[in-house]
Scaffold this motif. Structure first.
Motif: not given
Ligand code: NAD
Length: 485
Positions: A27-49
């Protein structure tokens, strides 16, 4: 998702959906996952209902697996082959989402392969028993037989961040081997390996109803994972506070809780000190010290403590840490900056209580150096609580009774390592340490993926994991009896 892993190398984020019985749900509601070393965005995953979670469990419960033992074994062997053939790309994914170094993430993929091979073999073994009934004066000419059946309802599985792939493998492989249906929620910190594993299992031929992966904010969906009426069993690996919350919430559901640890290495005066220091370093820093069975306390006999500490510091200095993607590094980051700040503060607190910092306690973001302290009081926060990072606190002891007393003084009881060759010491340690395992001259984490593993006290309820024991927990035993002349 396997084909998308090359995006990681190009720095392009992975935008993933959930796998609910094989369907991509998001869905549109997303969680961002950041690379702990670089701080860059690894990707996003949905927030389930909550509705998504309910759908997943309803489908899981309704599905009755037609797979024979041979089918299940074949699917899992195929999954292990796919994992092995893609080891490098999968280890890159683990490293990106967790900050674990390449050495650790490559090792982890190999372990996950082992889990599937062991489970594939075990699926072929008939586990029934036969009891003759003419054993006593009031016996009969009958036999009682046992057979294992999958649970009627679904399995709810919840996993932590420290082994993003292998923790998931340890849940789903025994579930497949026993023909169960599982809905798994990986941690929102490292969710991608679990989603990838679902794809690999589908590709290997698993009916998609047998494994769903949902993602989201635990505040919104965790209670549904624990109380949904279609769930018969909750299997959880993670910290003590959430484990105890689950114990109170998942009422009248079978619970397998694999919780935190505070494992010691105990070094006695007769030990081979070179060997003990080598074990100490590998047990303390592997996986950035983030293993439930990492060495979190070093209880060392005072007669050999100076020699041990000297070697420990020298071996710690040799640990290369930094960019997790550098294949020469022995350690990457810890999971996030918050964790690293916590270790720093606990080390400072130990110093205030009389400990001497000999090396480390240096932090840059989520990068935290291996750290050695000596003369640590057994009751300071650093060692009385679980410190889930690369810290080596040495606590000096006077004799075996003192070592056992210190070891047993925390609420945890997961595993342990003892360095001695004296049989009288070994038998006493095996009998008196309040833990799930004792490894003589090995790190506390030593095991096969097949062998029973798990803790007592606050580390767990005494039900074990490891492929064999998990298969037992995930089964109902049915008996039937027949006339037999
Ligand atoms: P954690 O307990 O913070 O989180 C574990 C999981 O629980 C995550 O998926 C999280 O989203 C979920 N969760 C959060 N709130 C919840 C709730 N209210 N109800 C149900 N689930 C909820 O653990 P972590 O920080 O990811 O992992 C580190 C901990 O795991 C350490 O304590 C470590 O010792 C332990 N661990 C134990 C074992 C073992 O086998 N004994 C193995 C690995 C890690």
């Amino acid at each position: 998702m396997l084909s998308e892993l090359s995006k990681l190398k190009e720095g392009e984020p992975l935008h993933q959906k959930m796998r609910i019985a094989g369907k991509l749900v998001g869905n549109e509601r997303r969680i961002e996952v950041l690379n702990p070393y670089s701080g860059k965005l690894v990707g996003t995953i949905p927030k389930a209902t909550v509705g998504d979670i309910r759908d997943a469990f309803r489908i899981a419960r309704q599905f009755k697996s037609p797979l024979t033992r041979y089918d299940r074994s074949k699917i899992m062997l195929r999954a292990s082959e796919i994992l092995r053939a893609n080891t490098d790309a999968i280890s890159d994914l683990i490293t990106a989402e967790s900050g674990l170094c390449k050495k650790d993430s490559l090792y982890e993929v190999g372990r996950a392969c082992d889990v599937f091979v062991f489970a594939a073999n075990q699926a072929l073994v008939d586990d029934g028993q036969v009891f003759s009934c003419d054993l006593t004066p009031h016996g009969k000419q009958r036999k009682v037989y046992t057979m294992k059946e999958p649970l009627l309802g679904a399995i709810s599985a919840i996993t932590p961040f420290n082994h993003p792939l292998n923790q998931v493998a340890h849940k789903v492989a025994p579930s497949i081997a026993t023909n169960n249906r599982m809905v798994l929620k990986p941690t929102e910190k490292t969710p991608f390996s679990a989603l990838l594993l679902a794809d690999i299992l589908y590709e290997a031929g698993l009916p998609p109803e047998m494994f769903s992966v949902v993602t989201g904010d635990p505040k919104e969906i965790a209670d549904e994972m624990l109380t949904n009426a279609d769930v018969d069993l909750v299997t959880f690996t993670g910290g003590v506070p959430i484990g105890k919350y689950i114990a109170g919430k998942a009422v009248y559901k079978r619970q397998v809780l694999e919780l935190g640890g505070n494992d010691p290495i105990i070094v006695m005066e007769d030990a081979d000190i070179e060997e003990a220091a080598t074990l100490a370093v590998s047990g303390s820093y592997k996986n950035s010290g983030q293993r439930c069975t990492a060495i979190k306390r070093m209880i060392v006999h005072q007669a050999v403590a100076d020699e041990f500490v000297k070697k420990l510091v020298a071996k710690t200095r040799a640990i290369k840490f930094g960019d997790p993607m550098d294949p020469n590094n022995d350690m990457g980051t810890v999971i996030d900056e918050r964790a690293a700040i916590e270790f720093e503060a606990k080390v400072k607190d130990a110093e205030r209580h009389g400990a001497r910092l000999l090396y480390g306690n240096i932090r840059a973001g989520a990068l935290y150096s291996p750290t050695v302290l000596d003369h640590v009081p057994a009751d300071c926060k650093l060692v009385a609580e679980e410190t889930f990072g690369p810290v080596s606190p040495v606590i000096r002891c006077t004799d075996i009774a003192d070592a056992i007393r210190i070891s047993n003084s925390t609420p945890y009881g997961l595993s342990s390592s003892v360095c001695t060759n004296r049989m009288d010491y070994i038998t006493r340690f095996v009998r008196e340490l309040e833990v799930g395992s004792v490894n003589v001259r090995e790190v506390p984490g030593y095991r096969l993926e097949l062998t029973p593993f798990g803790g007592i006290k606050d580390s767990g309820l005494g039900y074990k994991e490891g492929v064999l024991e998990a298969m037992k927990s995930f089964s109902n035993t049915k008996t039937y009896s027949l006339p037999w002349n």
